[in-house]
Design a protein around this motif. Sequence first.
Motif, PDB file in Angstrom:
ATOM      1  N   PHE A   1       0.819  -1.363   0.324  1.00 49.69           N
ATOM      2  CA  PHE A   1      -0.324  -0.013   0.237  1.00 49.69           C
ATOM      3  C   PHE A   1       1.206   1.004  -0.052  1.00 49.69           C
ATOM      4  O   PHE A   1       2.343   1.439   0.478  1.00 49.69           O
ATOM      5  CB  PHE A   1      -1.368   0.244   1.416  1.00 49.69           C
ATOM      6  CG  PHE A   1      -2.047  -0.786   1.136  1.00 49.69           C
ATOM      7  CD1 PHE A   1      -2.676  -0.831  -0.102  1.00 49.69           C
ATOM      8  CD2 PHE A   1      -1.692  -2.281   1.782  1.00 49.69           C
ATOM      9  CE1 PHE A   1      -4.017  -2.050   0.805  1.00 49.69           C
ATOM     10  CE2 PHE A   1      -2.375  -2.888   2.449  1.00 49.69           C
ATOM     11  CZ  PHE A   1      -3.972  -3.578   1.620  1.00 49.69           C
TER      12      PHE A   1
ATOM     13  N   GLU B   1      -3.892   3.950   3.970  1.00 51.06           N
ATOM     14  CA  GLU B   1      -4.876   2.989   2.959  1.00 51.06           C
ATOM     15  C   GLU B   1      -4.986   1.166   3.765  1.00 51.06           C
ATOM     16  O   GLU B   1      -5.312   0.785   3.734  1.00 51.06           O
ATOM     17  CB  GLU B   1      -4.493   2.944   1.775  1.00 51.06           C
ATOM     18  CG  GLU B   1      -4.433   4.147   1.735  1.00 51.06           C
ATOM     19  CD  GLU B   1      -4.332   4.284  -0.004  1.00 51.06           C
ATOM     20  OE1 GLU B   1      -4.401   3.383  -0.749  1.00 51.06           O
ATOM     21  OE2 GLU B   1      -3.988   5.387   0.048  1.00 51.06           O
TER      22      GLU B   1
ATOM     23  N   TYR C   1      -7.532  -1.489   4.864  1.00 49.77           N
ATOM     24  CA  TYR C   1      -7.956  -2.582   3.849  1.00 49.77           C
ATOM     25  C   TYR C   1      -8.509  -3.060   5.230  1.00 49.77           C
ATOM     26  O   TYR C   1      -8.948  -4.030   4.569  1.00 49.77           O
ATOM     27  CB  TYR C   1      -7.058  -3.153   3.048  1.00 49.77           C
ATOM     28  CG  TYR C   1      -6.830  -3.702   2.075  1.00 49.77           C
ATOM     29  CD1 TYR C   1      -7.647  -4.377   1.121  1.00 49.77           C
ATOM     30  CD2 TYR C   1      -6.898  -5.256   3.243  1.00 49.77           C
ATOM     31  CE1 TYR C   1      -7.121  -5.750   1.131  1.00 49.77           C
ATOM     32  CE2 TYR C   1      -6.131  -6.883   2.364  1.00 49.77           C
ATOM     33  CZ  TYR C   1      -7.600  -6.613   1.276  1.00 49.77           C
ATOM     34  OH  TYR C   1      -7.350  -7.722   0.441  1.00 49.77           O
TER      35      TYR C   1
END
Length: 92
Positions: A55, A60, A64
């Motif tokens: 990532f 992020e 996720y």
Amino acid sequence: MSARIYQRPKSAMQSGRARTDQWVLEFEQSEARRADPLMGWTGSGDTQAQVQLSFPSKEEAKAYAEKYGISARVHATPPRSLKLQAYADNFK
């Protein structure tokens, strides 16, 4: 299913800083490795341990993990310390 999130460290064989800005989500092993009786190789039936997701940022990677219900621990990146030294110091 648990995982760890960390920033990819610079390899000892690497002079530049390529790919060190990426964050990696890596699943932890859920079962122990065992030796194959025929070949002697170690392995396990856990296929999640082979998965590494990259990532561009830590946020992020955490988003996720939350989206898919993965309990993830974030490992802090150790600070880089530079040893500044003059060439003349070699001859003191």
